[in-house]
Design an enzyme around this catalytic site. Structure first.
Site, mmCIF file in Angstrom:
data_model
loop_
_atom_site.group_PDB
_atom_site.id
_atom_site.type_symbol
_atom_site.label_atom_id
_atom_site.label_comp_id
_atom_site.label_asym_id
_atom_site.label_seq_id
_atom_site.Cartn_x
_atom_site.Cartn_y
_atom_site.Cartn_z
ATOM 1 N N ASN A 135 8.154 -52.347 56.777
ATOM 2 C CA ASN A 135 9.180 -51.395 57.213
ATOM 3 C C ASN A 135 10.569 -51.890 56.802
ATOM 4 O OD1 ASN A 135 10.330 -49.167 58.668
ATOM 5 N ND2 ASN A 135 10.737 -50.524 60.400
ATOM 6 N N ASP A 148 10.134 -51.690 65.453
ATOM 7 C CA ASP A 148 10.930 -52.570 64.590
ATOM 8 C C ASP A 148 10.659 -54.058 64.873
ATOM 9 O OD1 ASP A 148 12.198 -50.382 63.250
ATOM 10 O OD2 ASP A 148 13.463 -50.112 64.994
ATOM 11 N N SER A 194 17.051 -55.242 57.452
ATOM 12 C CA SER A 194 15.887 -56.126 57.528
ATOM 13 C C SER A 194 14.665 -55.429 56.944
ATOM 14 C CB SER A 194 15.555 -56.480 58.980
ATOM 15 O OG SER A 194 16.655 -57.070 59.631
ATOM 16 N N HIS A 230 14.577 -51.570 58.106
ATOM 17 C CA HIS A 230 15.357 -51.160 59.278
ATOM 18 C C HIS A 230 16.817 -51.553 59.060
ATOM 19 C CE1 HIS A 230 16.145 -50.000 63.354
ATOM 20 N NE2 HIS A 230 16.777 -51.145 63.549
HETATM 21 C C1 GAR Z 1 17.037 -45.768 56.615
HETATM 22 O O1 GAR Z 1 18.347 -46.191 56.913
HETATM 23 C C2 GAR Z 1 16.027 -46.680 57.281
HETATM 24 O O2 GAR Z 1 16.401 -48.009 57.305
HETATM 25 C C3 GAR Z 1 15.977 -46.106 58.667
HETATM 26 O O3 GAR Z 1 15.977 -44.712 58.461
HETATM 27 C C4 GAR Z 1 16.763 -44.424 57.300
HETATM 28 C C5 GAR Z 1 15.971 -43.500 56.413
HETATM 29 O O4 GAR Z 1 16.757 -43.038 55.342
HETATM 30 N N1 GAR Z 1 14.810 -46.551 59.388
HETATM 31 C C6 GAR Z 1 14.815 -46.830 60.694
HETATM 32 O O5 GAR Z 1 15.800 -46.676 61.414
HETATM 33 C C7 GAR Z 1 13.496 -47.348 61.231
HETATM 34 N N2 GAR Z 1 13.621 -47.719 62.602
HETATM 35 P P1 GAR Z 1 16.076 -42.321 54.098
HETATM 36 O O6 GAR Z 1 15.158 -41.226 54.660
HETATM 37 O O7 GAR Z 1 17.224 -41.741 53.324
HETATM 38 O O8 GAR Z 1 15.304 -43.345 53.330
#
Ligand code: GAR
Length: 188
Positions: free
Chosen positions: A105, A143, A134, A107
């Site tokens: 994942n 997470d 991360s 994050h």
């Molecule tokens: C990203 O910033 C990712 O790190 C976050 O969601 C966004 C997705 O953006 N993930 C989390 O917060 C997981 N807990 P994207 O759809 O444009 O790739």
């Protein structure tokens, strides 16, 4: 031989796009499927225009998490890796049992700080001077799991949330493909 992978996403899909279009990854991975839990997510179209098969589901159509995860497992049979890229659901122990140490994942925080949603905003509002990204193995906690890589930036007082958010996304877009490549070459 190319590694067979799936990407799970729920939203925009900017990380999906960066992985799918990365030149160094092109002959290393084959994205067999995009799994998405939101039929309105822009990521679906990003997969379709790249001819990547999709499995789109709505959790509401199932009685339990195990029911929809069982369905997902039928679609992601025997893959080498699953990469979560903005997939906003917790993976159950039942699912993890089938994919030990192969679900990764990304994050947008320096874990273990600021788990869950709106991590960039939370760190920014807490006046953190250093915030980051991360990449980690997935376990049954939100997470949670062992960290594979982290990268951070310094935040100065004049930086707006929008500016910081943009910088964090830029780091994500470089770091995720880089880490995937390293993992596949067994350099991490
Ligand atoms: C990203 O910033 C990712 O790190 C976050 O969601 C966004 C997705 O953006 N993930 C989390 O917060 C997981 N807990 P994207 O759809 O444009 O790739």
């Amino acid at each position: 031989m190319k590694k067979r992978v799936a990407i799970f996403a729920s939203g925009e899909g900017s990380n999906f796009e960066k992985i799918a279009d990365n030149k160094d990854l092109k002959d290393k991975i084959k994205i067999e499927i995009l799994v998405c839990d939101n039929k309105d997510a822009p990521v679906i179209q990003k997969a379709e225009i790249r001819n990547i098969p999709t499995y789109v589901f709505s959790s509401k159509d199932f009685d339990s998490k195990e029911d929809y995860e069982r369905e997902i497992l039928k679609k992601v049979h025997n893959l080498d890796y699953i990469f979560l890229a903005g997939y906003m659901r917790i993976i159950s122990p039942y699912f993890l049992e089938n994919y030990k140490n192969t679900i990764i994942n990304i994050h947008p925080s320096l874990l273990p700080k600021y788990k869950g949603k709106n991590a960039i905003e939370k760190a920014y509002n807490a006046n953190e001077k250093e915030i980051g990204v991360s990449i980690h193995y997935v376990n049954e906690e939100v997470d949670g799991g062992d960290i594979i890589a982290q990268k951070s930036i310094e935040v100065s007082q004049s930086d707006t949330l929008e500016y910081v958010t943009e910088k964090i996304h830029k780091i994500e877009h470089e770091l995720y493909p880089y880490v995937i490549l390293k993992l596949i070459k067994e350099e991490l």
